[in-house]
Design a protein around this motif. Structure first.
Motif, PDB file in Angstrom:
ATOM      1  N   SER A  48       0.832  -1.210   0.000  1.00 58.84           N
ATOM      2  CA  SER A  48       0.000   0.000   0.000  1.00 58.84           C
ATOM      3  C   SER A  48       0.860   1.251   0.000  1.00 58.84           C
ATOM      4  N   VAL A  49       2.009   1.160   0.653  1.00 55.61           N
ATOM      5  CA  VAL A  49       2.881   2.337   0.775  1.00 55.61           C
ATOM      6  C   VAL A  49       3.594   2.644  -0.543  1.00 55.61           C
ATOM      7  N   GLU A  50       3.852   1.610  -1.320  1.00 60.04           N
ATOM      8  CA  GLU A  50       4.698   1.798  -2.502  1.00 60.04           C
ATOM      9  C   GLU A  50       4.249   2.931  -3.439  1.00 60.04           C
ATOM     10  N   PRO A  51       3.006   2.940  -3.955  1.00 57.05           N
ATOM     11  CA  PRO A  51       2.641   4.018  -4.892  1.00 57.05           C
ATOM     12  C   PRO A  51       2.658   5.385  -4.234  1.00 57.05           C
ATOM     13  N   VAL A  52       2.386   5.428  -2.940  1.00 52.77           N
ATOM     14  CA  VAL A  52       2.359   6.709  -2.223  1.00 52.77           C
ATOM     15  C   VAL A  52       3.774   7.272  -2.097  1.00 52.77           C
ATOM     16  N   VAL A  53       4.711   6.436  -1.709  1.00 52.70           N
ATOM     17  CA  VAL A  53       6.095   6.912  -1.572  1.00 52.70           C
ATOM     18  C   VAL A  53       6.644   7.316  -2.939  1.00 52.70           C
ATOM     19  N   ARG A  54       6.325   6.534  -3.925  1.00 46.64           N
ATOM     20  CA  ARG A  54       6.821   6.856  -5.273  1.00 46.64           C
ATOM     21  C   ARG A  54       6.367   8.267  -5.687  1.00 46.64           C
ATOM     22  N   GLU A  55       5.091   8.552  -5.480  1.00 43.59           N
ATOM     23  CA  GLU A  55       4.551   9.858  -5.851  1.00 43.59           C
ATOM     24  C   GLU A  55       5.122  10.968  -4.957  1.00 43.59           C
ATOM     25  N   LEU A  56       5.252  10.674  -3.673  1.00 47.34           N
ATOM     26  CA  LEU A  56       5.774  11.674  -2.735  1.00 47.34           C
ATOM     27  C   LEU A  56       7.206  12.080  -3.100  1.00 47.34           C
ATOM     28  N   ILE A  57       8.032  11.104  -3.399  1.00 48.84           N
ATOM     29  CA  ILE A  57       9.427  11.407  -3.723  1.00 48.84           C
ATOM     30  C   ILE A  57       9.531  12.054  -5.105  1.00 48.84           C
ATOM     31  N   ARG A  58       8.609  11.709  -6.000  1.00 50.10           N
ATOM     32  CA  ARG A  58       8.616  12.378  -7.314  1.00 50.10           C
ATOM     33  C   ARG A  58       8.314  13.863  -7.148  1.00 50.10           C
ATOM     34  N   ARG A  59       7.400  14.185  -6.227  1.00 51.17           N
ATOM     35  CA  ARG A  59       7.014  15.592  -6.027  1.00 51.17           C
ATOM     36  C   ARG A  59       7.991  16.329  -5.114  1.00 51.17           C
ATOM     37  N   PHE A  60       8.502  15.649  -4.102  1.00 52.28           N
ATOM     38  CA  PHE A  60       9.385  16.294  -3.106  1.00 52.28           C
ATOM     39  C   PHE A  60      10.632  15.426  -2.964  1.00 52.28           C
ATOM     40  N   ALA A  61      11.603  15.712  -3.786  1.00 51.43           N
ATOM     41  CA  ALA A  61      12.732  14.780  -3.922  1.00 51.43           C
ATOM     42  C   ALA A  61      13.723  14.844  -2.769  1.00 51.43           C
ATOM     43  N   ASP A  62      13.727  15.936  -2.003  1.00 52.19           N
ATOM     44  CA  ASP A  62      14.704  16.031  -0.907  1.00 52.19           C
ATOM     45  C   ASP A  62      14.067  16.699   0.311  1.00 52.19           C
ATOM     46  N   PRO A  63      14.753  16.681   1.443  1.00 51.74           N
ATOM     47  CA  PRO A  63      14.168  17.231   2.676  1.00 51.74           C
ATOM     48  C   PRO A  63      13.780  18.702   2.549  1.00 51.74           C
ATOM     49  N   ALA A  64      14.580  19.498   1.828  1.00 47.72           N
ATOM     50  CA  ALA A  64      14.265  20.929   1.720  1.00 47.72           C
ATOM     51  C   ALA A  64      12.929  21.134   1.016  1.00 47.72           C
ATOM     52  N   GLN A  65      12.689  20.378  -0.035  1.00 40.51           N
ATOM     53  CA  GLN A  65      11.419  20.516  -0.766  1.00 40.51           C
ATOM     54  C   GLN A  65      10.236  20.081   0.100  1.00 40.51           C
ATOM     55  N   LEU A  66      10.413  19.012   0.845  1.00 38.24           N
ATOM     56  CA  LEU A  66       9.302  18.528   1.684  1.00 38.24           C
ATOM     57  C   LEU A  66       9.060  19.479   2.850  1.00 38.24           C
ATOM     58  N   ALA A  67      10.139  20.004   3.414  1.00 36.93           N
ATOM     59  CA  ALA A  67      10.001  20.925   4.549  1.00 36.93           C
ATOM     60  C   ALA A  67       9.264  22.198   4.148  1.00 36.93           C
ATOM     61  N   ALA A  68       9.410  22.593   2.874  1.00 39.21           N
ATOM     62  CA  ALA A  68       8.773  23.835   2.422  1.00 39.21           C
ATOM     63  C   ALA A  68       7.386  23.605   1.839  1.00 39.21           C
ATOM     64  N   ALA A  69       6.969  22.366   1.739  1.00 40.51           N
ATOM     65  CA  ALA A  69       5.689  22.069   1.076  1.00 40.51           C
ATOM     66  C   ALA A  69       4.514  22.432   1.965  1.00 40.51           C
ATOM     67  N   LYS A  70       3.383  22.703   1.327  1.00 43.93           N
ATOM     68  CA  LYS A  70       2.156  22.939   2.090  1.00 43.93           C
ATOM     69  C   LYS A  70       1.648  21.600   2.614  1.00 43.93           C
ATOM     70  N   PRO A  71       1.316  21.521   3.908  1.00 45.48           N
ATOM     71  CA  PRO A  71       0.836  20.243   4.455  1.00 45.48           C
ATOM     72  C   PRO A  71      -0.321  19.654   3.663  1.00 45.48           C
ATOM     73  N   ALA A  72      -1.183  20.534   3.131  1.00 43.55           N
ATOM     74  CA  ALA A  72      -2.354  20.019   2.402  1.00 43.55           C
ATOM     75  C   ALA A  72      -1.927  19.241   1.158  1.00 43.55           C
ATOM     76  N   SER A  73      -0.867  19.707   0.491  1.00 47.45           N
ATOM     77  CA  SER A  73      -0.461  19.008  -0.735  1.00 47.45           C
ATOM     78  C   SER A  73       0.174  17.657  -0.393  1.00 47.45           C
ATOM     79  N   ILE A  74       0.856  17.575   0.753  1.00 49.77           N
ATOM     80  CA  ILE A  74       1.417  16.281   1.175  1.00 49.77           C
ATOM     81  C   ILE A  74       0.274  15.364   1.611  1.00 49.77           C
ATOM     82  N   SER A  75      -0.646  15.943   2.350  1.00 45.93           N
ATOM     83  CA  SER A  75      -1.762  15.181   2.881  1.00 45.93           C
ATOM     84  C   SER A  75      -2.568  14.525   1.767  1.00 45.93           C
ATOM     85  N   ARG A  76      -2.735  15.248   0.653  1.00 40.68           N
ATOM     86  CA  ARG A  76      -3.492  14.682  -0.473  1.00 40.68           C
ATOM     87  C   ARG A  76      -2.829  13.404  -0.995  1.00 40.68           C
TER      88      ARG A  76
END
Ligand code: SF4
Length: 249
Positions: free
Chosen positions: A82-110
């Motif tokens: 179940s985690v596989e497609p989610v992680v794949r998409e998450l890392i495609r959108r936010f490839a490193d810690p800086a990008q994820l740290a700056a992301a809007k929680p709502a976009s990660i939550s989706r």
């Protein structure tokens, strides 16, 4: 692929296990985990793992340490499939810690919605990403002490990242892996759960292949996830059946 073989009665099928025997812990080793049996376990498991490895996004050679860390945080109490497609998409959108740290929680939550608890998980990932940016310059550290300093990273996740992302000799132990050790080496469940857990961690570190920790840990996860399952394990096609106390009893 796991190849089903005929069991000793010549029938295909799963084996019902007898009730677990309660054996005393010995001072020199836990259960029946003697050095010779530990060595045999390691050799058999590594060989089986080579032929039966499950393919996951985070096991691909070009996945970053950050991808591995995110996976270990999300996979808690969630099936890897179940985690596989989610992680794949998450890392495609936010490839490193800086990008994820700056992301809007709502976009990660989706992105995390299919896993459930998505708002909480999104907050958790952002906190971890921010800690990586602030404390470690946006890099995933390789030492266990530094990994453990990150929010929501415990012993299992730290050891998994160290072994998978950095090839360090760190064992992992979760309920699936503990079940295999308990069954193969007649390790009793006692009321002293913390003590036994400590001893199981000690056993896990001793059994780990120091030369191939990544492959060994993957093989343990694959065996626990596909063969030595909690109910009705597939003992007839298990590589450890000849040395498994529970199967042989
Ligand atoms: S380790 Fe293998 S033989 Fe032993 S209980 Fe698990 S599946 Fe059966």
């Amino acid at each position: 692929m796991i190849h089903a073989e005929r069991n000793r009665e010549g029938k295909r099928g799963r084996r019902k296990l007898p009730l677990r025997r309660k054996l005393p812990l010995r001072s020199s080793h836990i259960g029946t985990a003697t050095p010779a049996r530990i060595s045999a376990f390691r050799r058999i498991l590594l060989k089986w793992g080579e032929a039966n490895r499950r393919e996951f996004f985070w096991r691909e050679p070009d996945v970053s340490a950050f991808g591995v860390l995110v996976t270990e945080i999300l996979v808690v109490r969630t099936r890897a499939e179940s985690v596989e497609p989610v992680v794949r998409e998450l890392i495609r959108r936010f490839a490193d810690p800086a990008q994820l740290a700056a992301a809007k929680p709502a976009s990660i939550s989706r992105i995390l919605r299919p896993l459930g608890l998505h708002r909480m998980r999104a907050r958790l990932l952002v906190r971890c990403a921010r800690a990586l940016v602030v404390k470690y310059g946006g890099q995933v550290p390789s030492s266990i002490e530094e990994l453990l300093s990150l929010p929501y990273v415990g012993r299992y996740a730290a050891n998994a990242v160290a072994s998978v992302a950095f090839g360090q000799p760190n064992a992992i132990l979760d309920a699936n892996i503990a079940r295999i050790y308990r069954r193969v080496f007649s390790i009793p469940i006692t009321d002293e759960r913390l003590t036994v857990a400590d001893e199981l961690w000690g056993l896990a570190e001793r059994i780990l292949s120091k030369a191939r920790p990544r492959e060994f840990n993957w093989a343990m996860l694959d065996l626990g996830g596909t063969v030595c399952t909690p109910r009705s394990p597939h003992c007839e096609c298990c590589p450890l059946s000849a040395m498994c106390d529970e199967y042989q009893s």
